[in-house]
Design an enzyme around this catalytic site. Structure first.
Site, PDB file in Angstrom:
ATOM      1  N   LYS A  35      13.088  -0.363 -16.955  1.00 48.91           N
ATOM      2  CA  LYS A  35      14.299  -0.985 -16.386  1.00 48.91           C
ATOM      3  C   LYS A  35      14.956  -1.954 -17.371  1.00 48.91           C
ATOM      4  O   LYS A  35      16.184  -1.988 -17.488  1.00 48.91           O
ATOM      5  CB  LYS A  35      13.949  -1.695 -15.088  1.00 48.91           C
ATOM      6  CG  LYS A  35      13.573  -0.723 -13.969  1.00 48.91           C
ATOM      7  CD  LYS A  35      12.933  -1.457 -12.812  1.00 48.91           C
ATOM      8  CE  LYS A  35      12.637  -0.535 -11.643  1.00 48.91           C
ATOM      9  NZ  LYS A  35      11.797  -1.175 -10.622  1.00 48.91           N
ATOM     10  N   GLY A  37      16.538  -1.673  -7.210  1.00 48.27           N
ATOM     11  CA  GLY A  37      16.621  -1.134  -5.841  1.00 48.27           C
ATOM     12  C   GLY A  37      18.017  -1.292  -5.261  1.00 48.27           C
ATOM     13  O   GLY A  37      18.983  -0.704  -5.754  1.00 48.27           O
ATOM     14  N   VAL A  89      17.600   0.557 -11.293  1.00 54.75           N
ATOM     15  CA  VAL A  89      17.138  -0.815 -11.575  1.00 54.75           C
ATOM     16  C   VAL A  89      17.501  -1.707 -10.393  1.00 54.75           C
ATOM     17  O   VAL A  89      18.644  -1.718  -9.936  1.00 54.75           O
ATOM     18  CB  VAL A  89      17.793  -1.398 -12.848  1.00 54.75           C
ATOM     19  CG1 VAL A  89      17.233  -2.784 -13.145  1.00 54.75           C
ATOM     20  CG2 VAL A  89      17.601  -0.476 -14.044  1.00 54.75           C
ATOM     21  N   THR A 104      10.184   8.904  -0.455  1.00 53.81           N
ATOM     22  CA  THR A 104      10.662   7.612   0.046  1.00 53.81           C
ATOM     23  C   THR A 104      12.182   7.505  -0.085  1.00 53.81           C
ATOM     24  O   THR A 104      12.887   7.235   0.890  1.00 53.81           O
ATOM     25  CB  THR A 104       9.999   6.468  -0.761  1.00 53.81           C
ATOM     26  OG1 THR A 104       8.586   6.570  -0.603  1.00 53.81           O
ATOM     27  CG2 THR A 104      10.477   5.114  -0.279  1.00 53.81           C
ATOM     28  N   VAL A 105      12.698   7.716  -1.296  1.00 54.15           N
ATOM     29  CA  VAL A 105      14.127   7.504  -1.541  1.00 54.15           C
ATOM     30  C   VAL A 105      14.950   8.657  -0.959  1.00 54.15           C
ATOM     31  O   VAL A 105      15.974   8.431  -0.291  1.00 54.15           O
ATOM     32  CB  VAL A 105      14.416   7.349  -3.055  1.00 54.15           C
ATOM     33  CG1 VAL A 105      15.897   7.099  -3.290  1.00 54.15           C
ATOM     34  CG2 VAL A 105      13.580   6.211  -3.647  1.00 54.15           C
ATOM     35  N   GLY A 134      11.890   0.270  -2.069  1.00 55.98           N
ATOM     36  CA  GLY A 134      11.797   0.695  -0.673  1.00 55.98           C
ATOM     37  C   GLY A 134      12.924   1.664  -0.338  1.00 55.98           C
ATOM     38  O   GLY A 134      13.947   1.734  -1.025  1.00 55.98           O
ATOM     39  N   ASP A 136       7.101   0.340 -15.622  1.00 59.02           N
ATOM     40  CA  ASP A 136       8.323   0.496 -14.822  1.00 59.02           C
ATOM     41  C   ASP A 136       9.327  -0.614 -15.166  1.00 59.02           C
ATOM     42  O   ASP A 136      10.523  -0.345 -15.348  1.00 59.02           O
ATOM     43  CB  ASP A 136       7.958   0.452 -13.328  1.00 59.02           C
ATOM     44  CG  ASP A 136       9.169   0.538 -12.426  1.00 59.02           C
ATOM     45  OD1 ASP A 136       9.712   1.643 -12.275  1.00 59.02           O
ATOM     46  OD2 ASP A 136       9.592  -0.512 -11.883  1.00 59.02           O
ATOM     47  N   GLU A 140      22.785   3.525 -10.417  1.00 63.00           N
ATOM     48  CA  GLU A 140      22.662   2.181  -9.837  1.00 63.00           C
ATOM     49  C   GLU A 140      21.272   1.935  -9.240  1.00 63.00           C
ATOM     50  O   GLU A 140      20.744   0.820  -9.314  1.00 63.00           O
ATOM     51  CB  GLU A 140      23.738   1.971  -8.764  1.00 63.00           C
ATOM     52  CG  GLU A 140      23.827   0.566  -8.216  1.00 63.00           C
ATOM     53  CD  GLU A 140      24.101  -0.477  -9.300  1.00 63.00           C
ATOM     54  OE1 GLU A 140      25.217  -0.509  -9.819  1.00 63.00           O
ATOM     55  OE2 GLU A 140      23.193  -1.276  -9.615  1.00 63.00           O
TER      56      GLU A 140
HETATM   57  P1  NAP Z   1       8.209  10.073  -3.837  1.00 68.87           P
HETATM   58  O1  NAP Z   1       8.110   9.386  -2.529  1.00 68.87           O
HETATM   59  O2  NAP Z   1       6.979  10.425  -4.577  1.00 68.87           O
HETATM   60  O3  NAP Z   1       9.105  11.383  -3.608  1.00 68.87           O
HETATM   61  C1  NAP Z   1       9.273  12.369  -4.581  1.00 68.87           C
HETATM   62  C2  NAP Z   1       9.881  13.598  -3.901  1.00 68.87           C
HETATM   63  O4  NAP Z   1      10.164  14.576  -4.868  1.00 68.87           O
HETATM   64  C3  NAP Z   1       8.950  14.253  -2.894  1.00 68.87           C
HETATM   65  O5  NAP Z   1       9.690  14.669  -1.775  1.00 68.87           O
HETATM   66  C4  NAP Z   1       8.388  15.456  -3.637  1.00 68.87           C
HETATM   67  O6  NAP Z   1       8.085  16.531  -2.777  1.00 68.87           O
HETATM   68  C5  NAP Z   1       9.556  15.814  -4.515  1.00 68.87           C
HETATM   69  N1  NAP Z   1       9.174  16.462  -5.749  1.00 68.87           N
HETATM   70  C6  NAP Z   1       8.475  15.931  -6.794  1.00 68.87           C
HETATM   71  N2  NAP Z   1       8.318  16.816  -7.784  1.00 68.87           N
HETATM   72  C7  NAP Z   1       8.926  17.951  -7.347  1.00 68.87           C
HETATM   73  C8  NAP Z   1       9.100  19.241  -7.908  1.00 68.87           C
HETATM   74  N3  NAP Z   1       8.626  19.551  -9.121  1.00 68.87           N
HETATM   75  N4  NAP Z   1       9.765  20.164  -7.191  1.00 68.87           N
HETATM   76  C9  NAP Z   1      10.261  19.872  -5.972  1.00 68.87           C
HETATM   77  N5  NAP Z   1      10.138  18.660  -5.386  1.00 68.87           N
HETATM   78  C10 NAP Z   1       9.473  17.718  -6.071  1.00 68.87           C
HETATM   79  O7  NAP Z   1       9.088   9.202  -4.841  1.00 68.87           O
HETATM   80  P2  NAP Z   1      10.163   8.073  -4.480  1.00 68.87           P
HETATM   81  O8  NAP Z   1       9.465   6.785  -4.252  1.00 68.87           O
HETATM   82  O9  NAP Z   1      11.102   8.582  -3.461  1.00 68.87           O
HETATM   83  O10 NAP Z   1      10.896   7.916  -5.896  1.00 68.87           O
HETATM   84  C11 NAP Z   1      11.799   8.891  -6.347  1.00 68.87           C
HETATM   85  C12 NAP Z   1      12.498   8.379  -7.598  1.00 68.87           C
HETATM   86  O11 NAP Z   1      13.200   7.191  -7.295  1.00 68.87           O
HETATM   87  C13 NAP Z   1      11.550   8.022  -8.748  1.00 68.87           C
HETATM   88  O12 NAP Z   1      12.199   8.304  -9.973  1.00 68.87           O
HETATM   89  C14 NAP Z   1      11.364   6.509  -8.590  1.00 68.87           C
HETATM   90  O13 NAP Z   1      11.023   5.873  -9.793  1.00 68.87           O
HETATM   91  C15 NAP Z   1      12.751   6.123  -8.139  1.00 68.87           C
HETATM   92  N6  NAP Z   1      12.835   4.893  -7.357  1.00 68.87           N
HETATM   93  C16 NAP Z   1      11.993   4.664  -6.337  1.00 68.87           C
HETATM   94  C17 NAP Z   1      12.121   3.504  -5.596  1.00 68.87           C
HETATM   95  C18 NAP Z   1      11.211   3.204  -4.431  1.00 68.87           C
HETATM   96  O14 NAP Z   1      11.295   2.082  -3.917  1.00 68.87           O
HETATM   97  N7  NAP Z   1      10.356   4.126  -4.010  1.00 68.87           N
HETATM   98  C19 NAP Z   1      13.117   2.575  -5.925  1.00 68.87           C
HETATM   99  C20 NAP Z   1      13.971   2.847  -7.004  1.00 68.87           C
HETATM  100  C21 NAP Z   1      13.831   4.012  -7.709  1.00 68.87           C
HETATM  101  P3  NAP Z   1       6.925  16.430  -1.655  1.00 68.87           P
HETATM  102  O15 NAP Z   1       7.409  15.386  -0.674  1.00 68.87           O
HETATM  103  O16 NAP Z   1       6.840  17.770  -1.055  1.00 68.87           O
HETATM  104  O17 NAP Z   1       5.694  15.992  -2.403  1.00 68.87           O
HETATM  105  N1  HSE Z   2       8.088   1.025  -8.078  1.00 68.43           N
HETATM  106  C1  HSE Z   2       9.328   0.355  -8.250  1.00 68.43           C
HETATM  107  C2  HSE Z   2       9.148  -1.104  -7.932  1.00 68.43           C
HETATM  108  C3  HSE Z   2      10.368   0.958  -7.330  1.00 68.43           C
HETATM  109  O1  HSE Z   2       8.139  -1.464  -7.322  1.00 68.43           O
HETATM  110  O2  HSE Z   2      10.006  -1.901  -8.307  1.00 68.43           O
HETATM  111  C4  HSE Z   2      11.744   0.379  -7.537  1.00 68.43           C
HETATM  112  O3  HSE Z   2      12.276   0.767  -8.771  1.00 68.43           O
END
Ligand code: NAP
Ligand code: HSE
Length: 442
Positions: free
Chosen positions: A202, A131, A129, A12-13, A310, A198, A126
């Site tokens: 934060k 987004g 916490v 996603t990110v 998101g 989570d 940044e």
């Molecule tokens: P996600 O959609 O699950 O994406 C994770 C990515 O990392 C995927 O592309 C996955 O590959 C890759 N990956 C995971 N383990 C790996 C490994 N061992 N080797 C190589 N690639 C690996 O997660 P996300 O939602 O983007 O979140 C990423 C980070 O941002 C997390 O720490 C989350 O807490 C943080 N975050 C997320 C949001 C949000 O709104 N989603 C907001 C703020 C912070 P594949 O695609 O091939 O599986």
């Molecule tokens: N899973 C987290 C949330 C992503 O819903 O707030 C953003 O850090």
């Protein structure tokens, strides 16, 4: 001067970040100087929402960190390992890091900050916490002069999205959680969202910045929304409240008036569903939005509001961090890292200890299942009174089963130990079948 970016993760990110880097037109001119060099994923065959040359992708994240063409490492893979080791590997190689990984920073922030300080490289967080909300830099820099009394907020987008839709539409919990996952709000394991972990990660980070010390993450009392009964959300609404998952960090009496590196800071840090009066500034924060209220002396109240999860909002924060580092590299000469954030590098962090929750004071909401008999409310009132707990309101709600009642009590602010003493006495009453729910109230 092109700056090479290595992405660890294209979910996603990561895809949001790649999307911004691929479309520099109309953005800050520095975006056009960032070039994506390598991208680590787990599954090369998975379809991606962004088009990337196949040779950029690898399943070897160490190869991304080690690639000489990568100047800045962006960790958006999530999880504790290998994320932590990869961040440390990048730092050891003298490469600045941008990460959105609050789970790693809340647990290993001190280790990572020490390694970064030793190498003189930036680690910017940044996106970890709130987004898209700028909250880390304001706490680190702009509000640095204040005595921070309290940081409180809605800092999990998934649970706020779920609670908002349950309250507005009466939507079913499982359906809304599935929507939050589809929209990319939820963690890979959504238990981290709904069980409050989570938000605890934060608030540990925010409290560390606000109070200038490492907050012990494992000691934060944490309660999520997974056991919240829709009935309590409905009763709260009838009584003039909304229920939100709130994270709070506040300085306790006994904390040093003049902080120093040696003096221990006593903090109350916690995460739990909370009844907010409908007029409270956080009560109108709905959907995936987050808001963080910072109360400080002399600034007063400052509130930060916006989309808390998101792809787009989070990538906005990640790319801003990349640009900060890129700008400093350009200003100081290619390959040169400037000193760390002045406040964090000052070596003035102090020990923080979390207070025993029994000595904290709160208002409370309690729902009791009882027999519908004369004298029950009086007996409950006596138990509260004998424990020194003052009641603000007591209301009986109708139930489906004849002979039973549901009684909701809202207390004034009382010491937690007295409140627990009253509950123990109430549970022992013959007419009380159960203390069915207990929630904090603002
Ligand atoms: P996600 O959609 O699950 O994406 C994770 C990515 O990392 C995927 O592309 C996955 O590959 C890759 N990956 C995971 N383990 C790996 C490994 N061992 N080797 C190589 N690639 C690996 O997660 P996300 O939602 O983007 O979140 C990423 C980070 O941002 C997390 O720490 C989350 O807490 C943080 N975050 C997320 C949001 C949000 O709104 N989603 C907001 C703020 C912070 P594949 O695609 O091939 O599986
Ligand atoms: N899973 C987290 C949330 C992503 O819903 O707030 C953003 O850090």
């Amino acid at each position: 001067m092109t700056i090479g970016i290595g992405l660890l993760g294209l979910g996603t990110v990561g895809a949001g970040v790649a999307g911004i880097l691929a479309t520099p037109s109309g953005r800050h001119p520095l975006v056009g100087e960032l070039a994506l060099r390598r991208v680590a994923v787990r599954d090369l065959a998975r379809p991606r929402p962004v088009e990337l040359a196949a040779e950029l992708l690898t399943t070897d994240p160490e190869a991304v960190v080690d690639d000489p063409a990568v100047d800045i490492v962006v960790e958006v893979m999530g999880g504790l390992e290998p994320a932590r080791s990869l961040i440390l590997r990048a730092i050891a190689a003298g490469k600045p890091v941008v990460t959105a990984n609050k789970a790693v920073i809340a647990r290993y922030g001190e280790e990572i900050a020490a390694a970064a300080a030793a190498q003189g490289v930036y680690v910017l967080i940044e996106a970890a916490v709130g987004g898209g909300i700028p909250i880390i830099e304001p706490l680190k820099q702009s509000l640095g002069a204040n005595r921070i009394q309290r940081v409180s907020g809605i800092i999990n987008g998934t649970t706020n999205y779920i609670l908002s839709r349950m309250a507005a539409e009466g939507a079913a919990y499982a359906d809304v959680l599935a929507d939050a996952q589809r929209l990319g709000y939820a963690e890979a394991d959504p238990a981290a969202d709904v069980q409050g972990g989570d938000a605890a990660d934060k608030i540990a980070i925010l409290a560390s910045l606000a109070y200038g010390g490492n907050v012990p993450r494992a000691a934060i009392p944490t309660e999520g929304i997974d056991r919240l009964d829709a009935r309590d959300v409905a009763y709260a609404a009838q009584l003039g409240y909304v229920v939100k998952l709130l994270a709070v960090a506040q300085a306790m009496p006994g904390s040093p008036a003049v902080p120093s590196a040696q003096a221990e800071q006593l903090l109350d840090v916690r995460v739990h569903p909370t009844l907010l009066p409908k007029a409270h500034p956080l009560a109108g924060v709905n959907g995936v939005n987050n808001a963080i209220l910072v109360e400080g002396d002399p600034v007063g109240q400052v509130m930060f509001y916006g989309p808390g999860a998101g792809a787009g909002p989070t990538a906005s924060a990640v790319v801003a961090d990349i640009l900060n580092i890129a700008g400093i590299r350009q200003a100081t000469g290619n390959g040169t890292n400037a000193p760390l954030d002045p406040l964090l590098a000052a070596g003035s962090w102090r020990p923080c200890r979390l207070v025993d929750s029994a000595v904290t004071s709160h208002r409370n909401y309690v729902r009791l299942r009882t027999s519908d008999r004369a004298g029950v409310i009086g007996a409950i009132g006596t138990c509260f009174g004998e424990a020194g707990v003052s009641i603000q309101s007591i209301v009986q709600f109708e139930t489906q089963s004849a002979g039973d009642a549901e009684i909701v009590v809202i207390t004034h602010e009382v010491c937690e130990a007295n409140f627990r003493q009253a509950l123990a006495a109430i549970e022992a009453l013959a007419d009380v079948q159960a203390v069915a729910a207990c929630l904090r109230t603002l």
